[in-house]
Design an enzyme around this catalytic site. Structure first.
Site, PDB file in Angstrom:
ATOM      1  NE  ARG A  25      20.656  80.160  25.954  1.00  0.00           N
ATOM      2  CZ  ARG A  25      20.391  79.428  27.028  1.00  0.00           C
ATOM      3  NH1 ARG A  25      19.899  78.212  26.867  1.00  0.00           N
ATOM      4  NH2 ARG A  25      20.617  79.878  28.249  1.00  0.00           N
ATOM      5  CB  ILE A  51      16.309  79.851  29.839  1.00  0.00           C
ATOM      6  CG1 ILE A  51      16.729  78.904  28.704  1.00  0.00           C
ATOM      7  CG2 ILE A  51      17.061  81.151  29.770  1.00  0.00           C
ATOM      8  CD1 ILE A  51      16.433  79.480  27.313  1.00  0.00           C
ATOM      9  CB  SER A  52      19.385  75.444  32.186  1.00  0.00           C
ATOM     10  OG  SER A  52      18.414  75.042  33.122  1.00  0.00           O
ATOM     11  CD  GLN A  53      25.625  77.794  33.709  1.00  0.00           C
ATOM     12  OE1 GLN A  53      25.531  76.800  34.423  1.00  0.00           O
ATOM     13  NE2 GLN A  53      26.729  78.509  33.609  1.00  0.00           N
ATOM     14  CG  PHE A 193      19.282  72.551  37.319  1.00  0.00           C
ATOM     15  CD1 PHE A 193      18.571  72.712  36.141  1.00  0.00           C
ATOM     16  CD2 PHE A 193      20.519  71.935  37.258  1.00  0.00           C
ATOM     17  CE1 PHE A 193      19.078  72.263  34.929  1.00  0.00           C
ATOM     18  CE2 PHE A 193      21.038  71.478  36.057  1.00  0.00           C
ATOM     19  CZ  PHE A 193      20.313  71.649  34.885  1.00  0.00           C
TER      20      PHE A 193
END
Length: 204
Positions: A25, A51-53, A193
């Site tokens: 990541r 960048i999402s959780q 989001f």
């Protein structure tokens, strides 16, 4: 990250957990943010995008019920992290990004990391990628008021579409199954989001 954030919050799909353990990541964020890459937070990637959780990526990937060899349309490439996770699960990924700089950075990054089963396109993601469809799975990584009509037509039958839908000022992840021209919607929990921008999304 996998043990504490994902397994600890109910992610059970072993293929999702394995894929997220494999994808590095920290390579999908700016160098200044790499020390935070495995935290539970969403991180900025520029141009108002994130960048999402990790837990959001895991839950969306799990909801898709991906099988090796399936063709997946992803709307919103962003950093390329979600596409890499799906590729690690054995999918052939077609990902559309509307922001030129993010598209180019993701293309360079995914090529460098040898994710050759991910194909990228610079375009309005709410239009999908019709010439490569239909797709057994469709994933939207941004929240909109409804399923964009072009994507509904590009989803195979049977097929699964997962997206965050806006709901009374909030967002909910929904899984929509298409089977014999019928649609079945399942609530998969709260989400957070960025907005889905495009001809069939939210106004700019």
């Amino acid at each position: 990250m996998v043990r504490d954030q994902l397994e600890g919050q109910g992610v059970e799909d072993k293929r999702v957990l394995t894929a997220m353990a494999r994808v590095r990541r920290h390579l999908f964020v700016d160098q200044a943010l790499q020390a935070q890459a495995y935290s539970s937070n969403a991180l900025p990637i520029g141009y108002g995008q994130t960048i999402s959780q990790p837990i959001s990526v895991a839950r969306m990937s799990q909801a898709l019920q991906v099988q090796p060899g399936q063709r997946i349309l992803e709307v919103g490439t962003g950093s390329g992290y979600q596409a890499a996770v799906l590729a690690e699960m054995g999918a052939e990924v077609y990902s559309v990004e509307r922001i030129q700089a993010l598209f180019q950075a993701a293309l360079d990054r995914l090529t460098r990391l040898r994710y050759f089963q991910v194909k990228l396109k610079l375009d309005d993601g709410t239009l999908g990628w019709p010439e490569e469809g239909p797709y057994e799975r469709i994933l939207l990584t941004a929240s909109g008021p409804r399923v964009p009509e072009p994507l509904a037509h590009q989803l195979a039958d049977p097929g699964i579409l997962v997206m965050p839908l806006e709901d009374d000022g909030g967002q909910r992840i929904v899984r929509i199954r298409k089977a014999q021209d019928r649609w079945f919607k399942q609530d998969m929990g709260p989400a957070r989001f960025v907005s889905l921008i495009g001809a069939y999304g939210c106004p700019r």
